[in-house]
Design an enzyme around this catalytic site. Structure first.
Site, mmCIF file in Angstrom:
data_model
loop_
_atom_site.group_PDB
_atom_site.id
_atom_site.type_symbol
_atom_site.label_atom_id
_atom_site.label_comp_id
_atom_site.label_asym_id
_atom_site.label_seq_id
_atom_site.Cartn_x
_atom_site.Cartn_y
_atom_site.Cartn_z
ATOM 1 N N GLU A 82 0.811 -1.222 0.000
ATOM 2 C CA GLU A 82 0.000 0.000 0.000
ATOM 3 C C GLU A 82 0.852 1.283 0.000
ATOM 4 O OE1 GLU A 82 -4.137 -0.631 1.846
ATOM 5 O OE2 GLU A 82 -2.744 -1.346 3.364
ATOM 6 N N HIS A 101 0.014 4.517 8.082
ATOM 7 C CA HIS A 101 -1.181 3.764 7.699
ATOM 8 C C HIS A 101 -1.259 2.543 8.598
ATOM 9 C CE1 HIS A 101 -4.237 1.510 5.766
ATOM 10 N NE2 HIS A 101 -3.413 0.532 5.474
ATOM 11 N N HIS A 103 -3.968 -0.539 10.860
ATOM 12 C CA HIS A 103 -5.216 -1.293 10.997
ATOM 13 C C HIS A 103 -5.585 -1.380 12.478
ATOM 14 C CE1 HIS A 103 -3.314 -3.429 7.278
ATOM 15 N NE2 HIS A 103 -3.828 -2.270 6.932
ATOM 16 N N HIS A 171 -11.158 -1.515 7.221
ATOM 17 C CA HIS A 171 -9.740 -1.683 6.901
ATOM 18 C C HIS A 171 -8.853 -1.054 7.979
ATOM 19 C CE1 HIS A 171 -6.451 -0.949 3.563
ATOM 20 N NE2 HIS A 171 -5.926 -1.222 4.728
HETATM 21 ZN ZN LIG Z 1 -3.903 -1.355 5.023
#
Ligand SMILES: [Zn+2]
Length: 252
Positions: A82, A101, A103, A171
């Site tokens: 990603e 980023h 989760h 997500h």
């Molecule tokens: Zn992710």
């Protein structure tokens, strides 16, 4: 052997990025997945992030230099899928110097319900008055839900706007600020705030006292002051050094 061509000042920033990986892992913001990057300290058109490795295991040798298309400058190791999230944010947000980023599990319920994720704890003010939410399915139908192309990343970053945080439906979330310490602090407290807010909603879902716009801006200034950032960072870095010493001791 670590061979990235950077200035001496930048070298210190890379050490901070390694530390950021470890701190985020220890707080459960990232686990085997999730990633954190910094804009290249010496050139604004590049950024630096680990190759494909769990954040708690990242060391300085793992760092890779990327261009704004998410292409490694000179590296053939496996990379995070990603990367486009980071590339696109740095490309359109010159004010941003660090992106995480993740989760983080506590935030996820807020991405799949109509209950907004807002700060209730003063330390969480830097996450912003209300975290916007982006659902990949609304824009791209059924996918593997990962942000792997510039097209998908553009859609995400359009909803992020000029804010510091965004929820990604089912997500996780992404945090973008001007500084690596600020991004770590915001990510950590956004996750803690999500846990607290879940508790508060259970106690009385109709009477939660959220931070006001004025409180969010006053508290963000305080949390992002050098004094506060340094205090948090020094404490978290010391914990990391202590656990590294324990690990080293265990290996002897
Ligand atoms: Zn992710």
């Amino acid at each position: 052997v670590f061979s990235m061509d950077v200035s001496l000042a930048a070298r210190a920033k890379l050490a901070e990025l390694v530390m950021a990986n470890h701190i985020l892992a220890r707080f459960g913001v990232v686990d085997a997945f999730g990633h954190v990057s910094i804009r290249h300290p010496d050139r604004a058109d590049r950024y630096i992030m680990s190759c494909s490795r769990a954040p708690e295991q990242v060391e300085i040798e793992d760092l890779v230099e990327f261009d704004m298309g998410g292409r490694p400058i000179s590296d053939d190791r496996p990379l995070y899928a990603e990367r486009a999230i980071h590339s696109e944010i740095y490309r359109v947000r010159p004010d941003v110097a660090a992106v995480c980023h993740n989760h983080a599990p506590a935030t996820l319920p807020f991405s799949v319900t109509n209950t907004p994720l807002r700060p209730i704890a003063h330390v969480a003010a830097p996450m912003g008055y209300c975290v916007p939410s982006w659902d990949i399915r609304e824009h791209f139908g059924d996918t593997d839900m990962l942000v792997t192309t510039p097209e998908v990343a553009k859609s995400l970053v359009a909803v992020l706007g000029d804010g510091p945080t965004i929820l990604m439906t089912g997500h996780g979330s992404t945090v973008a600020t001007h500084d690596i310490r600020a991004t770590v602090l915001t990510s950590v407290y956004m996750n803690e705030n999500a846990k607290l807010l879940t508790s508060a909603l259970l106690l009385d879902r109709n009477a939660v006292r959220y931070l006001s716009h004025g409180e969010v801006s006053a508290l963000t200034a305080r949390q992002f002051s050098p004094l506060a950032l340094e205090r948090a960072w020094n404490a978290w870095a010391a914990q990391d050094a202590a656990s590294a010493a324990v690990r080293a001791g265990t290996n002897n």
